[in-house]
Write a protein that holds these residues in place. Structure first.
Motif, PDB file in Angstrom:
ATOM      1  N   ALA A   1       2.646   5.735 -12.294  1.00  0.00           N
ATOM      2  CA  ALA A   1       2.995   5.423 -10.917  1.00  0.00           C
ATOM      3  C   ALA A   1       4.514   5.436 -10.723  1.00  0.00           C
ATOM      4  N   MET A   2       5.250   4.809 -11.649  1.00  0.00           N
ATOM      5  CA  MET A   2       6.695   4.730 -11.498  1.00  0.00           C
ATOM      6  C   MET A   2       7.371   6.072 -11.797  1.00  0.00           C
ATOM      7  N   SER A   3       6.781   6.847 -12.716  1.00  0.00           N
ATOM      8  CA  SER A   3       7.327   8.175 -12.987  1.00  0.00           C
ATOM      9  C   SER A   3       7.226   9.066 -11.757  1.00  0.00           C
ATOM     10  N   THR A   4       6.083   8.991 -11.089  1.00  0.00           N
ATOM     11  CA  THR A   4       5.901   9.765  -9.857  1.00  0.00           C
ATOM     12  C   THR A   4       6.920   9.352  -8.803  1.00  0.00           C
ATOM     13  N   LEU A   5       7.145   8.062  -8.676  1.00  0.00           N
ATOM     14  CA  LEU A   5       8.083   7.560  -7.679  1.00  0.00           C
ATOM     15  C   LEU A   5       9.511   8.027  -7.975  1.00  0.00           C
ATOM     16  N   VAL A   6       9.936   7.907  -9.239  1.00  0.00           N
ATOM     17  CA  VAL A   6      11.303   8.290  -9.588  1.00  0.00           C
ATOM     18  C   VAL A   6      11.509   9.793  -9.386  1.00  0.00           C
ATOM     19  N   ASP A   7      10.479  10.587  -9.691  1.00  0.00           N
ATOM     20  CA  ASP A   7      10.576  12.034  -9.439  1.00  0.00           C
ATOM     21  C   ASP A   7      10.782  12.310  -7.949  1.00  0.00           C
ATOM     22  N   LYS A   8      10.040  11.611  -7.099  1.00  0.00           N
ATOM     23  CA  LYS A   8      10.202  11.773  -5.649  1.00  0.00           C
ATOM     24  C   LYS A   8      11.601  11.349  -5.198  1.00  0.00           C
ATOM     25  N   MET A   9      12.101  10.288  -5.805  1.00  0.00           N
ATOM     26  CA  MET A   9      13.442   9.816  -5.472  1.00  0.00           C
ATOM     27  C   MET A   9      14.487  10.870  -5.825  1.00  0.00           C
ATOM     28  N   ALA A  10      14.354  11.472  -7.006  1.00  0.00           N
ATOM     29  CA  ALA A  10      15.308  12.500  -7.436  1.00  0.00           C
ATOM     30  C   ALA A  10      15.234  13.713  -6.525  1.00  0.00           C
ATOM     31  N   GLN A  11      14.028  14.118  -6.153  1.00  0.00           N
ATOM     32  CA  GLN A  11      13.865  15.260  -5.252  1.00  0.00           C
ATOM     33  C   GLN A  11      14.510  14.979  -3.895  1.00  0.00           C
ATOM     34  N   TRP A  12      14.379  13.750  -3.444  1.00  0.00           N
ATOM     35  CA  TRP A  12      14.954  13.395  -2.144  1.00  0.00           C
ATOM     36  C   TRP A  12      16.478  13.470  -2.177  1.00  0.00           C
TER      37      TRP A  12
ATOM     38  N   ASP B   1       0.813  -1.213   0.000  1.00  0.00           N
ATOM     39  CA  ASP B   1       0.000   0.000   0.000  1.00  0.00           C
ATOM     40  C   ASP B   1       0.850   1.268   0.000  1.00  0.00           C
ATOM     41  N   ALA B   2       2.164   1.148  -0.270  1.00  0.00           N
ATOM     42  CA  ALA B   2       3.033   2.316  -0.258  1.00  0.00           C
ATOM     43  C   ALA B   2       2.680   3.235  -1.425  1.00  0.00           C
ATOM     44  N   ASP B   3       2.424   4.500  -1.121  1.00  0.00           N
ATOM     45  CA  ASP B   3       2.026   5.475  -2.118  1.00  0.00           C
ATOM     46  C   ASP B   3       3.211   6.379  -2.436  1.00  0.00           C
ATOM     47  N   PRO B   4       3.644   6.471  -3.712  1.00  0.00           N
ATOM     48  CA  PRO B   4       4.766   7.344  -4.062  1.00  0.00           C
ATOM     49  C   PRO B   4       4.536   8.801  -3.676  1.00  0.00           C
ATOM     50  N   GLU B   5       3.285   9.227  -3.657  1.00  0.00           N
ATOM     51  CA  GLU B   5       2.988  10.607  -3.279  1.00  0.00           C
ATOM     52  C   GLU B   5       3.322  10.867  -1.807  1.00  0.00           C
ATOM     53  N   GLN B   6       3.369   9.810  -1.013  1.00  0.00           N
ATOM     54  CA  GLN B   6       3.720   9.917   0.404  1.00  0.00           C
ATOM     55  C   GLN B   6       5.111   9.311   0.619  1.00  0.00           C
ATOM     56  N   PHE B   7       6.099   9.875  -0.086  1.00  0.00           N
ATOM     57  CA  PHE B   7       7.425   9.272  -0.110  1.00  0.00           C
ATOM     58  C   PHE B   7       8.126   9.345   1.237  1.00  0.00           C
ATOM     59  N   GLN B   8       7.715  10.267   2.098  1.00  0.00           N
ATOM     60  CA  GLN B   8       8.344  10.374   3.415  1.00  0.00           C
ATOM     61  C   GLN B   8       7.684   9.470   4.452  1.00  0.00           C
ATOM     62  N   ALA B   9       6.727   8.673   4.033  1.00  0.00           N
ATOM     63  CA  ALA B   9       6.064   7.753   4.945  1.00  0.00           C
ATOM     64  C   ALA B   9       6.990   6.569   5.263  1.00  0.00           C
ATOM     65  N   ALA B  10       6.624   5.828   6.312  1.00  0.00           N
ATOM     66  CA  ALA B  10       7.462   4.738   6.815  1.00  0.00           C
ATOM     67  C   ALA B  10       7.782   3.653   5.780  1.00  0.00           C
ATOM     68  N   PRO B  11       6.833   3.247   4.900  1.00  0.00           N
ATOM     69  CA  PRO B  11       7.156   2.163   3.967  1.00  0.00           C
ATOM     70  C   PRO B  11       8.347   2.458   3.054  1.00  0.00           C
TER      71      PRO B  11
ATOM     72  N   PRO C   1      13.513   2.442   3.885  1.00  0.00           N
ATOM     73  CA  PRO C   1      14.733   1.801   3.365  1.00  0.00           C
ATOM     74  C   PRO C   1      15.223   2.437   2.062  1.00  0.00           C
ATOM     75  N   LEU C   2      14.297   2.784   1.175  1.00  0.00           N
ATOM     76  CA  LEU C   2      14.693   3.395  -0.095  1.00  0.00           C
ATOM     77  C   LEU C   2      15.261   4.789   0.134  1.00  0.00           C
ATOM     78  N   ARG C   3      14.644   5.551   1.034  1.00  0.00           N
ATOM     79  CA  ARG C   3      15.176   6.881   1.343  1.00  0.00           C
ATOM     80  C   ARG C   3      16.589   6.786   1.895  1.00  0.00           C
ATOM     81  N   GLN C   4      16.830   5.792   2.742  1.00  0.00           N
ATOM     82  CA  GLN C   4      18.159   5.631   3.339  1.00  0.00           C
ATOM     83  C   GLN C   4      19.213   5.315   2.285  1.00  0.00           C
ATOM     84  N   VAL C   5      18.861   4.465   1.314  1.00  0.00           N
ATOM     85  CA  VAL C   5      19.795   4.157   0.230  1.00  0.00           C
ATOM     86  C   VAL C   5      20.084   5.404  -0.596  1.00  0.00           C
TER      87      VAL C   5
END
Length: 284
Positions: free
Chosen positions: A126-137, A60-70, A73-77
């Motif tokens: 969905a994946m485009s949104t996620l990758v954008d959040k990853m780049a912003q992070w 249920d992990a939502d890319p729009e909520q990239f700072q959420a707990a799920p 691990p990805l944020r840490q990497v």
């Protein structure tokens, strides 16, 4: 959209080697400007991100909520990747571009394996949104890392610019150069007091020959330092008071009564030696 994300995550596991290879190619890993070590580092970074991406998020992990707990691990990497590149002097733009290069192999994999156009579009979005959040992070982490590095360097420069010198047994000196402010005065005070404790010094000379101007704020900083030195059981002499600075102190009405002052560091050292019973004589 959760179904599409799960489907894409499954594709990542099935085509991991191919996706990593295409990602590195898109990111310019084959460029002749890169060393073999840099290419290997990029391959490790891509593999770590991809492996974490396909194993860490919950269903249920939502890319729009990239700072959420799920997504922790990805944020840490991504944080480790960004800090490593910042320490190597790479720019935030280069780091984010590396992450954004992940999009093309993702989209290509979806096009090759998902037949339904509507499902393709949903998965790509969905994946485009996620990758954008990853780049912003990575950009946010990079900026914070650079700020931490700059602060640490500023602290190191402050400590280097305020050395405490042992002139004689029981006599310390601090040559001040440049503008005095609250943070620098605090470093001077802490360093000097610690050296007084370590050496058992009973007199400290603060030389302000290299201080361009003395205003009310600078005088207050000096008085605070002198007070702290006296509380440690030592005395203080201020040297390097030029005629212009002396006139400024008088015009400002700053009270330095009770604080010994000399025109030069040599005069201050002579005073310190005389107070300790030493006599300086010329042998020739």
């Amino acid at each position: 959209m959760t179904t599409q994300r799960q489907a894409v995550l499954g594709l990542l596991a099935q085509h991991e080697d191919q996706i990593v290879s295409e990602w590195l190619q898109e990111a310019g890993a084959s460029s002749g400007r890169l060393t073999d070590a840099a290419r290997r580092a990029m391959a490790v970074e891509a593999s770590d991100v991809l492996r974490t991406l396909r194993t860490a998020p919950q269903a249920d992990a939502d890319p729009e909520q990239f700072q959420a707990a799920p997504w922790t691990p990805l944020r840490q990497v991504l944080e480790a990747l960004s800090r490593s590149r910042a320490a190597q002097g790479q720019s935030a733009g280069d780091t984010s571009q590396f992450v954004l290069a992940f999009k093309r192999p993702l989209f290509t994999t979806v096009q090759r394996t998902v037949a339904d156009p509507q499902s393709q579009l949903a998965a790509v979005w969905a994946m485009s949104t996620l990758v954008d959040k990853m780049a912003q992070w990575t950009v946010s982490t990079y900026q914070q890392t650079r700020e931490d590095i700059i602060k640490r360097q500023q602290q190191d420069l402050l400590e280097l610019s305020t050395p405490v010198i042992k002139l004689w047994d029981g006599v310390l000196a601090v040559p001040m150069i440049g503008t005095l402010d609250s943070s620098r005065t605090q470093v001077v005070m802490e360093t000097l007091l610690q050296r007084i404790v370590d050496t058992g010094a009973t007199l400290a000379i603060i030389d302000i020959t290299g201080v361009p101007t003395v205003d009310t704020l600078v005088a207050q900083h000096l008085l605070k330092t002198v007070s702290a030195i006296r509380l440690m059981g030592a005395e203080c002499v201020i040297s390097g008071i030029r005629p212009q600075i002396a006139q400024t102190i008088v015009h400002l009405g700053i009270d330095l009564e009770g604080i010994a002052s000399k025109a030069s560091l040599a005069d201050a050292l002579e005073l310190a030696l005389r107070q300790r019973g030493y006599t300086i004589t010329r042998t020739v």
